[in-house]
Design an enzyme around this catalytic site. Structure first.
Site, PDB file in Angstrom:
ATOM      1  N   ASP A   1      -3.135   6.882   2.177  1.00 14.31           N
ATOM      2  CA  ASP A   1      -3.115   6.898   0.712  1.00 14.31           C
ATOM      3  C   ASP A   1      -4.529   7.201   0.219  1.00 14.31           C
ATOM      4  OD1 ASP A   1      -2.545   6.488  -1.954  1.00 14.31           O
ATOM      5  OD2 ASP A   1      -2.156   4.367  -1.797  1.00 14.31           O
TER       6      ASP A   1
ATOM      7  N   VAL B   1       6.242   4.555  -2.091  1.00 14.34           N
ATOM      8  CA  VAL B   1       7.481   4.650  -1.311  1.00 14.34           C
ATOM      9  C   VAL B   1       7.717   3.380  -0.491  1.00 14.34           C
ATOM     10  CG1 VAL B   1       7.510   7.177  -1.141  1.00 14.34           C
ATOM     11  CG2 VAL B   1       6.224   5.853   0.549  1.00 14.34           C
TER      12      VAL B   1
END
Ligand code: XMP
Length: 181
Positions: free
Chosen positions: A102, A152
Site C-alpha cells: 500500500d 479490500v
C-alpha cells in the site's frame, strides 16, 4: 458472495491460476538454492499457504508480526515490530511474503530490518499491489495483482479482524464500514 461485500475484485479461480505462475517464477529464480520464507502475519497467511503448497521443495517457514493498520482502513504511518525475537537470517536468502503493498512502509521497514540482521538476499512477494504513490520508492519482486487505490478484504485481508477467510478479494459495502465505524 457474502452480504457485506459490494463486489468481488478477484475471484478464487483467477487467484489460483496466478499462484501457479508466481510459484513457478520464484522456484525458477532461486534455481535450487536454499531460502527461508518469512511471512508477515496475519494478512499473508492465506496467500502464503496456497502459494507454498505449489513449491514441492523442503522449505523453512518463519513468521513475523508487524502492525501498521491497527484495525482501521487507513495506514497509521508507523510500522511496529511485535515479536521479541526475529527469525535468524544472517547470511541467508529470504523470500518475504506480505498480503498487500500500500504505502510501502511495511515492506521497506521489514526489508531494512532483515538486511540489518544480515540477510544476504531479500526478495519480496505480495498478493496485491495498490497502484498509488508510495511513501518510499519500493515495489515487490513478485506481485500477484495490481489493484486500484481502494480498501479490500478477503483471502487473508481483514477489516477489524474479519473477512480474512473469504476465498476471494473483494470490496466491502459502504454501509458495512459505516455500521461498524
Ligand atoms: P503499507 O502501507 O505499509 O501497508 O504498504 C501494508 C499493510 O497494510 C495493510 N493494508 C490493508 N489491509 N485491506 C486490508 O485489509 C487493504 O486494502 C489494505 N491496504 C493495506 C496490510 O496489512 C498490509 O500488510
Amino acid at each position: 458472495m457474502h452480504e457485506d461485500i459490494e463486489k468481488v475484485l478477484i475471484d478464487e479461480e483467477v487467484i489460483e491460476k496466478r499462484l501457479d505462475i508466481i510459484a513457478d517464477r520464484i522456484l525458477g529464480e532461486f534455481r535450487g538454492s536454499p531460502f527461508v520464507v518469512i511471512v508477515i502475519l496475519k494478512g499473508a497467511l492465506v496467500f502464503t499457504a496456497d502459494l507454498l503448497r505449489r513449491m514441492p521443495i523442503p522449505l523453512e517457514i518463519e513468521c513475523i508480526n508487524v502492525a501498521s493498520y491497527h484495525g482501521e482502513t487507513k495506514s497509521s504511518g508507523r510500522v511496529d515490530f511485535l515479536d521479541a525475537k526475529l527469525p535468524l537470517v544472517k547470511g541467508r536468502s529470504v523470500l518475504l511474503i506480505d498480503d498487500i503493498l500500500d504505502t510501502g512502509r511495511t515492506l521497506v521497514a521489514v526489508e531494512a530490518k532483515l538486511r540489518e540482521q544480515g540477510a544476504r538476499i531479500v526478495k519480496s512477494c505480495v498478493l496485491l499491489s495498490k497502484d498509488k504513490e508510495r511513501s518510499a520508492e519500493v515495489e515487490a519482486d513478485y506481485v500477484g495483482f495490481h489493484i486500484g487505490n481502494e480498501f479490500v478484504v478477503g483471502y487473508g485481508l481483514d477489516y477489524k479482524g474479519l473477512y480474512r477467510n473469504l476465498p476471494y478479494v473483494g470490496i466491502l459495502k459502504e454501509e458495512t464500514v459505516e455500521a461498524s465505524g
